[in-house]
Design a protein around this motif. Structure first.
Motif, PDB file in Angstrom:
ATOM      1  N   LEU A   1      35.523 -31.303 -32.658  1.00 49.78           N
ATOM      2  CA  LEU A   1      35.266 -31.756 -34.027  1.00 49.78           C
ATOM      3  C   LEU A   1      33.767 -31.823 -34.305  1.00 49.78           C
ATOM      4  N   LEU A   2      33.034 -32.410 -33.384  1.00 51.49           N
ATOM      5  CA  LEU A   2      31.592 -32.534 -33.559  1.00 51.49           C
ATOM      6  C   LEU A   2      30.903 -31.179 -33.410  1.00 51.49           C
ATOM      7  N   GLY A   3      31.347 -30.403 -32.422  1.00 53.68           N
ATOM      8  CA  GLY A   3      30.737 -29.097 -32.190  1.00 53.68           C
ATOM      9  C   GLY A   3      30.874 -28.169 -33.374  1.00 53.68           C
ATOM     10  N   ALA A   4      31.989 -28.236 -34.082  1.00 50.26           N
ATOM     11  CA  ALA A   4      32.192 -27.381 -35.251  1.00 50.26           C
ATOM     12  C   ALA A   4      31.146 -27.659 -36.320  1.00 50.26           C
ATOM     13  N   GLU A   5      30.806 -28.935 -36.498  1.00 45.32           N
ATOM     14  CA  GLU A   5      29.815 -29.286 -37.515  1.00 45.32           C
ATOM     15  C   GLU A   5      28.399 -28.939 -37.064  1.00 45.32           C
ATOM     16  N   LEU A   6      28.124 -29.080 -35.793  1.00 44.74           N
ATOM     17  CA  LEU A   6      26.808 -28.675 -35.285  1.00 44.74           C
ATOM     18  C   LEU A   6      26.618 -27.170 -35.481  1.00 44.74           C
ATOM     19  N   HIS A   7      27.661 -26.410 -35.197  1.00 39.38           N
ATOM     20  CA  HIS A   7      27.584 -24.959 -35.338  1.00 39.38           C
ATOM     21  C   HIS A   7      27.433 -24.572 -36.803  1.00 39.38           C
ATOM     22  N   ARG A   8      28.163 -25.249 -37.687  1.00 40.06           N
ATOM     23  CA  ARG A   8      28.073 -24.947 -39.114  1.00 40.06           C
ATOM     24  C   ARG A   8      26.653 -25.233 -39.622  1.00 40.06           C
ATOM     25  N   ALA A   9      26.081 -26.325 -39.151  1.00 40.72           N
ATOM     26  CA  ALA A   9      24.714 -26.664 -39.560  1.00 40.72           C
ATOM     27  C   ALA A   9      23.717 -25.638 -39.052  1.00 40.72           C
ATOM     28  N   LEU A  10      23.937 -25.156 -37.852  1.00 37.34           N
ATOM     29  CA  LEU A  10      23.022 -24.189 -37.251  1.00 37.34           C
ATOM     30  C   LEU A  10      23.114 -22.840 -37.943  1.00 37.34           C
ATOM     31  N   GLN A  11      24.303 -22.501 -38.430  1.00 37.21           N
ATOM     32  CA  GLN A  11      24.498 -21.222 -39.098  1.00 37.21           C
ATOM     33  C   GLN A  11      23.870 -21.198 -40.486  1.00 37.21           C
ATOM     34  N   GLY A  12      23.702 -22.361 -41.099  1.00 41.22           N
ATOM     35  CA  GLY A  12      23.106 -22.426 -42.419  1.00 41.22           C
ATOM     36  C   GLY A  12      21.592 -22.528 -42.342  1.00 41.22           C
ATOM     37  N   GLU A  13      20.961 -22.470 -43.480  1.00 44.23           N
ATOM     38  CA  GLU A  13      19.507 -22.604 -43.547  1.00 44.23           C
ATOM     39  C   GLU A  13      19.182 -24.078 -43.753  1.00 44.23           C
ATOM     40  N   ASN A  14      19.312 -24.829 -42.676  1.00 46.90           N
ATOM     41  CA  ASN A  14      19.170 -26.281 -42.755  1.00 46.90           C
ATOM     42  C   ASN A  14      17.946 -26.777 -42.002  1.00 46.90           C
TER      43      ASN A  14
ATOM     44  N   ALA B   1      17.002 -41.784 -43.193  1.00 43.99           N
ATOM     45  CA  ALA B   1      17.455 -40.872 -44.240  1.00 43.99           C
ATOM     46  C   ALA B   1      18.073 -39.647 -43.580  1.00 43.99           C
ATOM     47  N   LEU B   2      19.244 -39.256 -44.058  1.00 48.33           N
ATOM     48  CA  LEU B   2      19.960 -38.152 -43.431  1.00 48.33           C
ATOM     49  C   LEU B   2      19.557 -36.823 -44.058  1.00 48.33           C
ATOM     50  N   PRO B   3      19.392 -35.788 -43.241  1.00 47.50           N
ATOM     51  CA  PRO B   3      19.157 -34.447 -43.781  1.00 47.50           C
ATOM     52  C   PRO B   3      20.328 -34.018 -44.655  1.00 47.50           C
ATOM     53  N   ASP B   4      20.084 -33.043 -45.519  1.00 48.66           N
ATOM     54  CA  ASP B   4      21.077 -32.655 -46.523  1.00 48.66           C
ATOM     55  C   ASP B   4      22.416 -32.242 -45.928  1.00 48.66           C
ATOM     56  N   TRP B   5      22.411 -31.648 -44.729  1.00 48.64           N
ATOM     57  CA  TRP B   5      23.651 -31.122 -44.178  1.00 48.64           C
ATOM     58  C   TRP B   5      24.556 -32.200 -43.592  1.00 48.64           C
ATOM     59  N   MET B   6      23.986 -33.365 -43.268  1.00 48.99           N
ATOM     60  CA  MET B   6      24.747 -34.353 -42.507  1.00 48.99           C
ATOM     61  C   MET B   6      25.865 -35.045 -43.281  1.00 48.99           C
ATOM     62  N   PRO B   7      25.648 -35.497 -44.528  1.00 48.20           N
ATOM     63  CA  PRO B   7      26.745 -36.198 -45.215  1.00 48.20           C
ATOM     64  C   PRO B   7      28.031 -35.380 -45.276  1.00 48.20           C
ATOM     65  N   GLY B   8      27.913 -34.089 -45.609  1.00 50.90           N
ATOM     66  CA  GLY B   8      29.100 -33.246 -45.655  1.00 50.90           C
ATOM     67  C   GLY B   8      29.729 -33.066 -44.288  1.00 50.90           C
ATOM     68  N   ALA B   9      28.877 -32.930 -43.262  1.00 50.64           N
ATOM     69  CA  ALA B   9      29.388 -32.775 -41.900  1.00 50.64           C
ATOM     70  C   ALA B   9      30.118 -34.030 -41.441  1.00 50.64           C
ATOM     71  N   ILE B  10      29.571 -35.179 -41.781  1.00 49.67           N
ATOM     72  CA  ILE B  10      30.219 -36.449 -41.417  1.00 49.67           C
ATOM     73  C   ILE B  10      31.561 -36.573 -42.127  1.00 49.67           C
ATOM     74  N   GLU B  11      31.582 -36.207 -43.402  1.00 50.89           N
ATOM     75  CA  GLU B  11      32.840 -36.249 -44.161  1.00 50.89           C
ATOM     76  C   GLU B  11      33.882 -35.333 -43.533  1.00 50.89           C
ATOM     77  N   ASN B  12      33.457 -34.173 -43.062  1.00 54.03           N
ATOM     78  CA  ASN B  12      34.395 -33.254 -42.420  1.00 54.03           C
ATOM     79  C   ASN B  12      34.984 -33.859 -41.155  1.00 54.03           C
ATOM     80  N   VAL B  13      34.133 -34.486 -40.339  1.00 53.57           N
ATOM     81  CA  VAL B  13      34.618 -35.083 -39.087  1.00 53.57           C
ATOM     82  C   VAL B  13      35.641 -36.170 -39.374  1.00 53.57           C
ATOM     83  N   LEU B  14      35.310 -37.057 -40.285  1.00 55.24           N
ATOM     84  CA  LEU B  14      36.243 -38.138 -40.595  1.00 55.24           C
ATOM     85  C   LEU B  14      37.505 -37.604 -41.264  1.00 55.24           C
ATOM     86  N   GLY B  15      37.343 -36.570 -42.093  1.00 57.70           N
ATOM     87  CA  GLY B  15      38.502 -36.019 -42.776  1.00 57.70           C
ATOM     88  C   GLY B  15      39.467 -35.310 -41.850  1.00 57.70           C
ATOM     89  N   GLU B  16      38.968 -34.800 -40.739  1.00 54.91           N
ATOM     90  CA  GLU B  16      39.811 -34.071 -39.792  1.00 54.91           C
ATOM     91  C   GLU B  16      40.190 -34.901 -38.577  1.00 54.91           C
TER      92      GLU B  16
END
Length: 381
Positions: A63-76, A28-43
């Motif tokens: 591409l991957l680092g941007a999503e890791l950073h975005r996840a870290l910046q949020g309350e995830n 089961a994926l944490p809440d932040w991952m589906p959106g992050a995965i969509e961003n990677v594939l979309g870009e």
């Protein structure tokens, strides 16, 4: 955040990572991952602009680092970056076959964490079959074949708590090797603080100097034991990692594995994994400090207090840097001492810390301005 006495950091994740990669069971994926995965594939279409294995690898890491950073910046919750890597590969495999998806997998195969390589390669092969009607370039296949030569240099900042490791790499048939720079912060638990790929040692050194000062000069590493900070860097997420660190989160691990292999082929071995929280002998630092204190102030400090301070200072850090002092290390130790339960001992240690900083700064031969700055940093008014 600092870990106070009596609380230890999490265990090393290297073995757990390999076991997890072998299982590859859906999770089961944490809440932040589906959106992050969509961003990677979309870009991922940006990868179509890549013209070399190096460009492909760099863009993929970003591409991957941007999503890791975005996840870290949020309350995830669930900041499992290995799971994210696996989930991206699975998502690409299940998506509509596109050339940019094939390029993304090729880039990910070049930076795959240890234990994930065969999983990514299998996904690349399946997608290649789905794209059999398209003419795909040959050069992306070289991305995963980059290897270290075994030539290594080290750098240190003026304080001695920042380690730069420069390692030569090349792709098959590449006449112009590149240099990968590992930036390791040993102010506390050794950890990755950044990195990057450069055309030459000189270029990597210049990048280091722009960040950490003009004094640094590269020294060829002939004894791998000098790279203990690199070999034992923490794989845990502490929560304050920078974007540049997260861009290198996967690639640094892959490059380290290649470097380790290259050194072994030369009959050299990096230091084995260890913890820095056991077998601490505070007298190693307490004895010379007390001798200096007696000579400088004509009186001896309290033995138990000095040993408590020495123990807190030494725990968790690379032994070769025990006698190094820096603003960052002082910040960590100040926070740790502030968590001591005994008010009297805590206050006494805080009062002694400026003298401790002066002793270490003078012992290391640091410029007086730097020494005075650190003394002021930990002086209680």
């Amino acid at each position: 955040m600092p870990v106070s006495r009596g609380r230890k950091p999490k265990k090393n994740k290297k073995q757990a990572r390999a076991q997890k990669a072998q299982a590859m069971e859906p999770a089961a994926l944490p809440d932040w991952m589906p959106g992050a995965i969509e961003n990677v594939l979309g870009e991922a279409a940006v990868l179509l602009k890549s013209e070399s294995p190096r460009e492909l690898e760099q863009t993929t890491a970003s591409l991957l680092g941007a999503e890791l950073h975005r996840a870290l910046q949020g309350e995830n919750d669930g900041l499992d970056f290995d799971l994210f890597f696996e989930a991206v590969v699975l998502a690409v495999s299940n998506a509509e076959p596109r050339q940019e998806h094939w390029l993304l997998l090729q880039g990910m195969s070049a930076i795959a964490p240890p234990g994930f390589e065969s999983f990514v390669r299998a996904s690349v092969s399946r997608l290649r079959k789905d794209l059999r009607s398209e003419i795909l370039p040959e050069w992306p296949r070289l991305a995963a074949k980059i290897k270290a030569s075994g030539d290594v240099w080290e750098l240190h900042d003026v304080y001695g708590t920042r380690l730069g490791v420069l390692a030569a790499f090349s792709y098959p048939g590449d006449a112009a090797p590149t240099v990968y720079l590992f930036e390791i912060d040993t102010s506390w638990i050794p950890r990755l603080s950044g990195g990057g790929v450069y055309d030459s040692v000189d270029q990597a050194v210049e990048a280091w100097r722009q960040r950490f000062g003009d004094e640094a000069a590269p020294v060829e590493v002939t004894d791998p034991r000098r790279l203990e900070g690199l070999a034992n860097r923490s794989l845990d997420i502490l929560g304050d990692e920078s974007r540049s660190t997260l861009d290198e989160w996967y690639r640094a691990e892959r490059r380290f594995l290649s470097l380790d292999t290259a050194l072994r082929n030369r009959g050299l071995r990096l230091p084995s994994s260890r913890t820095y929280y056991t077998d601490i002998d505070p007298t190693v630092m307490a004895v010379p400090f007390k001798a200096w204190h007696l000579k400088t102030f004509d009186k001896e400090p309290d033995d138990l207090l000095v040993e408590d301070l020495a123990t807190e200072w030494m725990e968790g850090i690379v032994p070769a840097t025990w006698f190094a002092v820096s603003p960052d290390r002082l910040d960590h130790v100040t926070a740790l001492i502030g968590d001591w339960a005994d008010d009297a001992v805590r206050l006494a240690a805080q009062a002694l810390l400026p003298t401790w900083a002066r002793w270490l700064g003078e012992r290391a031969g640091l410029p007086s301005a730097l020494v005075e700055g650190m003394v002021a940093q930990v002086t209680k008014y």
